[in-house]
Design an enzyme around this catalytic site. Sequence first.
Site, PDB file in Angstrom:
ATOM      1  NE  ARG A  33      63.397  18.230 -54.401  1.00  0.00           N
ATOM      2  CZ  ARG A  33      64.075  17.180 -54.874  1.00  0.00           C
ATOM      3  NH1 ARG A  33      64.624  17.237 -56.070  1.00  0.00           N
ATOM      4  NH2 ARG A  33      64.179  16.080 -54.160  1.00  0.00           N
ATOM      5  CB  SER A 102      68.322  13.976 -48.033  1.00  0.00           C
ATOM      6  OG  SER A 102      67.185  14.386 -48.737  1.00  0.00           O
ATOM      7  CE  LYS A 131      69.289  17.109 -55.952  1.00  0.00           C
ATOM      8  NZ  LYS A 131      68.706  17.764 -54.767  1.00  0.00           N
TER       9      LYS A 131
END
Length: 206
Positions: A33, A102, A131
Amino acid sequence: MSAPLPSRIYPVVDSAQWVARLGQAGARLIQLRLKDRTADALRHEIREGIRHARAHGVTLVLNDYWQAAIEEGMDYIHLGQEDLDTADLSAIRAAGIRLGVSTHDEHELERALSVAPDYVALGPVWPTTLKKMPWAPQGTARLTVWKQRIGAIPLVAIGGVTLARAPLCLAAGADCVSAVSDFIRMPDPEAQVRAWLAATVGSATV
C-alpha cells in the site's frame, strides 16, 4: 469458484523492503500500500516489491493502482469502494489479476459481490488508530454474518487486529487476518510474523 488465499495472515506494508523482510520471515500474502510517491518512485517500489515477492514465494497484492498492476503483472489488486467507480474491471480480469475489495457495511458488500471478487475484506473489526474511519467497529459477530453471506469467497478481517485477536477472527469465520501496525510497527517484525503464523495454524474455519 474462488480459490483459497495462500495464507491465513496478510500483512499490509508501505514499502518494498518490507516485502523482503516479512517474506523472508514466512509471510506468503502481503499487500503493498503505497502513498504520496512520485510516479517514478511508485513504479520503482512496485517493481522492487515484485522482485522481493518472487524471491521469497510471496503472493503480492497492490493497493489502488490498477493500471500499474496490469502493466507490471501483479498477482492481485485490492480496491476500495471508491476505486470501483473508476477502475477498469474488465481490463483487470483480462490481465489475469485477482481482485480483493474492501467492505464496511451491507451496501458495500452487495456492491463488492456484484463484481465477483476473489476475496472480500471487512473492517474495521476493532477500533484502529492508523487512520480515521467513518464506520464503527464491526466486531467478530459481523465476520460470522459476512462469511455466511459470501460462502466460498475468502473473507479477510482487518482493522485493529492484533496477534491476540487474530485467532478470534478466524474462529468467527474469517479465512485470513490482516494488519498494518501489528507487523511493521513492532520492535521485531520478523518475529511477529512467526508469532502470527504460529497463532493461526489450524484456526481457520474453512
